[in-house]
Design an enzyme around this catalytic site. Sequence first.
Site, PDB file in Angstrom:
ATOM      1  N   HIS A  17       0.845  -1.206   0.000  1.00  0.00           N
ATOM      2  CA  HIS A  17       0.000   0.000   0.000  1.00  0.00           C
ATOM      3  C   HIS A  17       0.879   1.254   0.000  1.00  0.00           C
ATOM      4  CE1 HIS A  17      -3.125  -2.616   2.251  1.00  0.00           C
ATOM      5  NE2 HIS A  17      -3.671  -2.347   1.088  1.00  0.00           N
ATOM      6  N   LYS A  41     -16.428  -6.476   5.225  1.00  0.00           N
ATOM      7  CA  LYS A  41     -15.323  -7.384   5.548  1.00  0.00           C
ATOM      8  C   LYS A  41     -15.188  -7.460   7.064  1.00  0.00           C
ATOM      9  CE  LYS A  41     -12.142  -7.058   1.616  1.00  0.00           C
ATOM     10  NZ  LYS A  41     -10.811  -6.618   1.181  1.00  0.00           N
ATOM     11  N   ARG A  90      -2.095  -6.063  -8.518  1.00  0.00           N
ATOM     12  CA  ARG A  90      -0.976  -6.967  -8.222  1.00  0.00           C
ATOM     13  C   ARG A  90      -0.809  -8.034  -9.292  1.00  0.00           C
ATOM     14  NH1 ARG A  90      -3.266  -7.599  -2.369  1.00  0.00           N
ATOM     15  NH2 ARG A  90      -4.983  -6.985  -3.674  1.00  0.00           N
ATOM     16  N   SER A 128      -2.918  -7.699   2.709  1.00  0.00           N
ATOM     17  CA  SER A 128      -3.183  -7.620   4.143  1.00  0.00           C
ATOM     18  C   SER A 128      -3.564  -9.001   4.677  1.00  0.00           C
ATOM     19  CB  SER A 128      -4.318  -6.635   4.423  1.00  0.00           C
ATOM     20  OG  SER A 128      -3.979  -5.347   3.978  1.00  0.00           O
TER      21      SER A 128
HETATM   22  P1  ADP Z   1      -9.902  -3.522  -0.623  1.00  0.00           P
HETATM   23  O1  ADP Z   1     -10.670  -4.199   0.455  1.00  0.00           O
HETATM   24  O2  ADP Z   1     -10.592  -2.316  -1.196  1.00  0.00           O
HETATM   25  O3  ADP Z   1      -9.349  -4.448  -1.694  1.00  0.00           O
HETATM   26  P2  ADP Z   1      -7.176  -3.326   0.344  1.00  0.00           P
HETATM   27  O4  ADP Z   1      -6.708  -2.569   1.522  1.00  0.00           O
HETATM   28  O5  ADP Z   1      -6.998  -4.797   0.353  1.00  0.00           O
HETATM   29  O6  ADP Z   1      -8.678  -2.894   0.155  1.00  0.00           O
HETATM   30  O7  ADP Z   1      -6.466  -2.765  -0.973  1.00  0.00           O
HETATM   31  C1  ADP Z   1      -6.607  -1.427  -1.384  1.00  0.00           C
HETATM   32  C2  ADP Z   1      -5.992  -1.250  -2.750  1.00  0.00           C
HETATM   33  O8  ADP Z   1      -4.588  -1.470  -2.682  1.00  0.00           O
HETATM   34  C3  ADP Z   1      -6.514  -2.233  -3.810  1.00  0.00           C
HETATM   35  O9  ADP Z   1      -6.597  -1.565  -5.063  1.00  0.00           O
HETATM   36  C4  ADP Z   1      -5.443  -3.300  -3.855  1.00  0.00           C
HETATM   37  O10 ADP Z   1      -5.393  -3.951  -5.133  1.00  0.00           O
HETATM   38  C5  ADP Z   1      -4.200  -2.443  -3.619  1.00  0.00           C
HETATM   39  N1  ADP Z   1      -3.092  -3.237  -3.070  1.00  0.00           N
HETATM   40  C6  ADP Z   1      -3.078  -3.985  -1.951  1.00  0.00           C
HETATM   41  N2  ADP Z   1      -1.879  -4.579  -1.763  1.00  0.00           N
HETATM   42  C7  ADP Z   1      -1.097  -4.178  -2.807  1.00  0.00           C
HETATM   43  C8  ADP Z   1       0.255  -4.463  -3.242  1.00  0.00           C
HETATM   44  N3  ADP Z   1       1.018  -5.300  -2.563  1.00  0.00           N
HETATM   45  N4  ADP Z   1       0.697  -3.873  -4.377  1.00  0.00           N
HETATM   46  C9  ADP Z   1      -0.110  -3.054  -5.092  1.00  0.00           C
HETATM   47  N5  ADP Z   1      -1.397  -2.764  -4.760  1.00  0.00           N
HETATM   48  C10 ADP Z   1      -1.881  -3.313  -3.638  1.00  0.00           C
END
Ligand code: ADP
Length: 163
Positions: A17, A41, A90, A128
């Site tokens: 992130h 979630k 990703r 996460s």
């Molecule tokens: P959500 O529940 O909206 O998916 P997340 O916190 O899991 O929320 O992710 C928020 C954003 O960050 C999403 O667009 C996700 O694809 C991106 N993201 C999460 N981890 C990574 C990573 N390692 N590299 C690039 N983008 C990421």
Amino acid sequence: MPLGIYPGSFDPVTNGHLDIISRASTIFDQIIVAIAMDNNKDTLFTVDERKDMLINVTQSYPNVTVEVFSGLLIDYAERKGAAGIIRGLRAVSDFEYEMQLAAMNKKMAEKCETIFFTTSTEYSFLSSSIIKQVAALGGCVSGLVPEIVELSLRKKFLTNEEA
Ligand code: ADP
């Protein structure tokens, strides 16, 4: 590009992130990292805990702020006058869901653009969820999340074990 909104659960924020935030902060004048309250979630950290961690780890970016929003992302983005929504990609597995989300948002608000950042290779496997799974079993997540998150995870799982 005036204001970008980077929405997500951030449960918890990872270095993946942060990499997106760091890269986006050089392109947008202003970024709001927006924690979604209504995303159905089950989260490990409360909204306040997630917000505190995000504020802490984005301190060094003067053009990044952290907020919590409820309701539709698109309504929130319009209220804020955002130029675009920032998301990360990703792997191919992210693509279908992210496309669907972007298309739905576009349908609801024609002017809404979604800007995708492809992950940096070293974080392409990072989510996460995997961090929580590893940390719950006592695995080392150092280098994958900021130090404050590592500590919070340790505390959280220690407390859960004691409960
Ligand atoms: P959500 O529940 O909206 O998916 P997340 O916190 O899991 O929320 O992710 C928020 C954003 O960050 C999403 O667009 C996700 O694809 C991106 N993201 C999460 N981890 C990574 C990573 N390692 N590299 C690039 N983008 C990421």
